[in-house]
Design a protein around this motif. Structure first.
Motif, PDB file in Angstrom:
ATOM      1  N   ALA A 190       0.824  -1.202   0.000  1.00 30.01           N
ATOM      2  CA  ALA A 190       0.000   0.000   0.000  1.00 30.01           C
ATOM      3  C   ALA A 190       0.862   1.257   0.000  1.00 30.01           C
ATOM      4  O   ALA A 190       1.837   1.358   0.749  1.00 30.01           O
ATOM      5  N   GLY A 191       0.480   2.204  -0.870  1.00 29.97           N
ATOM      6  CA  GLY A 191       1.076   3.534  -0.848  1.00 29.97           C
ATOM      7  C   GLY A 191       0.096   4.511  -0.204  1.00 29.97           C
ATOM      8  O   GLY A 191      -1.122   4.320  -0.299  1.00 29.97           O
ATOM      9  N   PHE A 192       0.604   5.541   0.427  1.00 35.41           N
ATOM     10  CA  PHE A 192      -0.229   6.535   1.091  1.00 35.41           C
ATOM     11  C   PHE A 192       0.113   7.928   0.585  1.00 35.41           C
ATOM     12  O   PHE A 192       1.253   8.221   0.262  1.00 35.41           O
ATOM     13  N   SER A 202      -1.381   9.113   5.652  1.00 33.10           N
ATOM     14  CA  SER A 202      -0.034   8.574   5.837  1.00 33.10           C
ATOM     15  C   SER A 202      -0.124   7.231   6.529  1.00 33.10           C
ATOM     16  O   SER A 202      -1.052   6.977   7.304  1.00 33.10           O
ATOM     17  N   GLU A 203       0.838   6.382   6.258  1.00 34.00           N
ATOM     18  CA  GLU A 203       0.849   5.058   6.862  1.00 34.00           C
ATOM     19  C   GLU A 203       0.960   5.137   8.377  1.00 34.00           C
ATOM     20  O   GLU A 203       0.303   4.394   9.111  1.00 34.00           O
ATOM     21  N   ALA A 204       1.789   6.066   8.866  1.00 33.80           N
ATOM     22  CA  ALA A 204       2.054   6.143  10.299  1.00 33.80           C
ATOM     23  C   ALA A 204       0.826   6.533  11.108  1.00 33.80           C
ATOM     24  O   ALA A 204       0.696   6.139  12.279  1.00 33.80           O
ATOM     25  N   THR A 205      -0.097   7.292  10.509  1.00 35.63           N
ATOM     26  CA  THR A 205      -1.267   7.766  11.260  1.00 35.63           C
ATOM     27  C   THR A 205      -2.557   7.049  10.882  1.00 35.63           C
ATOM     28  O   THR A 205      -3.605   7.352  11.429  1.00 35.63           O
ATOM     29  N   ARG A 237       0.358  -0.249  -5.040  1.00 33.37           N
ATOM     30  CA  ARG A 237       1.569   0.156  -5.752  1.00 33.37           C
ATOM     31  C   ARG A 237       2.035  -0.958  -6.685  1.00 33.37           C
ATOM     32  O   ARG A 237       2.228  -2.096  -6.255  1.00 33.37           O
ATOM     33  N   ASN A 238       2.227  -0.632  -7.953  1.00 32.26           N
ATOM     34  CA  ASN A 238       2.777  -1.596  -8.898  1.00 32.26           C
ATOM     35  C   ASN A 238       4.164  -2.034  -8.447  1.00 32.26           C
ATOM     36  O   ASN A 238       5.007  -1.199  -8.067  1.00 32.26           O
ATOM     37  N   ASP A 272       6.329   1.436  -8.288  1.00 35.24           N
ATOM     38  CA  ASP A 272       5.664   2.212  -7.232  1.00 35.24           C
ATOM     39  C   ASP A 272       4.554   3.111  -7.768  1.00 35.24           C
ATOM     40  O   ASP A 272       4.078   3.986  -7.062  1.00 35.24           O
ATOM     41  N   THR A 273       4.128   2.897  -9.004  1.00 36.67           N
ATOM     42  CA  THR A 273       3.051   3.697  -9.581  1.00 36.67           C
ATOM     43  C   THR A 273       1.691   3.160  -9.124  1.00 36.67           C
ATOM     44  O   THR A 273       1.571   2.020  -8.686  1.00 36.67           O
TER      45      THR A 273
END
Length: 273
Positions: A120-122, A127-130, A153-154, A158-159
């Protein structure tokens, strides 16, 4: 992106440190489930739903709907802790797998699509952290085209993969106990190829940050909406559905299991030359 590249370099440096080792010590690390949810525009109960339906939607624009291609997704986040005895050591992730269960009422046809895992991208909003798992959905919908946040994310680029019909997943699901019908919940396993440098670097970065976030998607076609019988597609039993006997009696919550090694097998070294 720079942080990911740095983590990849550090990860590969750590692997090379183990070249002189004769035997590898193996340690299993199981992620602690932080949150799981059906990431879909019409999920009215994010964070408390028992299942997440996995399906795609694409009709070439004929319907006018603006749903993302990878439409029904499950977003799962685990916390990771490096064992104390390895915290000052260099190690290699020698195996990694994601496990979850589908329901006892499953009736989808295996050949109709694939079940996929994407890191997963954020951003730009979340954001991942929150991330806590109950946030407002961001992505395509009935009338508005939009990229997802979080998004799949590919692998390698990362697209964004949510609207990429040729998206490259990080792993695909296997389900040896299911052939199109079942009377009990059954396990689906996604093994990640840890010999891929991008996957190895991702897992190393996750271990360093303490968080590992994944989107489980599928290419099984959905319908939005349509007359006649609706297509069947896989469903993940989320943590809230583990005790629901209407879904099955053997299911467990989604799991991430890593094996860490203080040295990598000899066949892996060519990846880092």
């Amino acid at each position: 992106m720079k942080a990911r590249m740095l983590m990849r370099a550090l990860a590969l440096t750590g692997v090379l440190t183990g070249l002189g080792a004769v035997a590898a010590a193996q340690t299993e690390v199981t992620g602690s489930l932080k949150n799981d949810r059906w990431y879909y525009p019409f999920n009215a109960t994010p964070g408390s739903r028992t299942t997440a339906a996995l399906f795609s939607f694409y009709d070439g624009g004929a319907s006018g709907f603006q749903f993302n291609y990878r439409d029904g997704e499950a977003l799962i986040q685990w916390e990771l802790t490096v064992p104390t005895e390895l915290q000052s050591s260099s190690f290699f992730v020698s195996s990694a797998r994601i496990e979850f269960y589908d329901t006892k009422s499953a009736d989808w046809t295996p050949g109709d699509g694939e079940i996929e895992a994407y890191a997963a991208g954020f951003g730009p909003t979340y954001s991942e952290a929150t991330w806590v798992g109950t946030e407002t959905y961001i992505g395509g919908g009935p009338s508005t085209a939009a990229q997802r946040d979080p998004y799949p994310r590919n692998l390698g680029t990362d697209t964004h993969a949510e609207d990429d019909l040729a998206g490259v997943p990080w792993g695909t699901g296997v389900y040896p106990d299911y052939n199109g019908s079942t009377s009990e919940a059954f396990k689906i396993t996604i093994d990640l190829n840890v010999n891929d440098p991008d996957i190895q670097a991702e897992l190393q970065a996750d271990l360093a940050s303490g968080l590992s976030s994944w989107l489980i998607t599928a290419t099984f076609p959905g319908a939005q909406p349509g007359p006649g019988p609706q297509p069947s597609y896989p469903q993940i039993i989320l943590s809230e559905g583990v005790s629901d006997t209407a879904l099955g009696t053997v299911q467990q919550a989604p799991a991430l299991i890593l094996t860490l090694s203080t040295a990598s097998a000899a066949e892996n070294w060519h990846l880092y030359e």
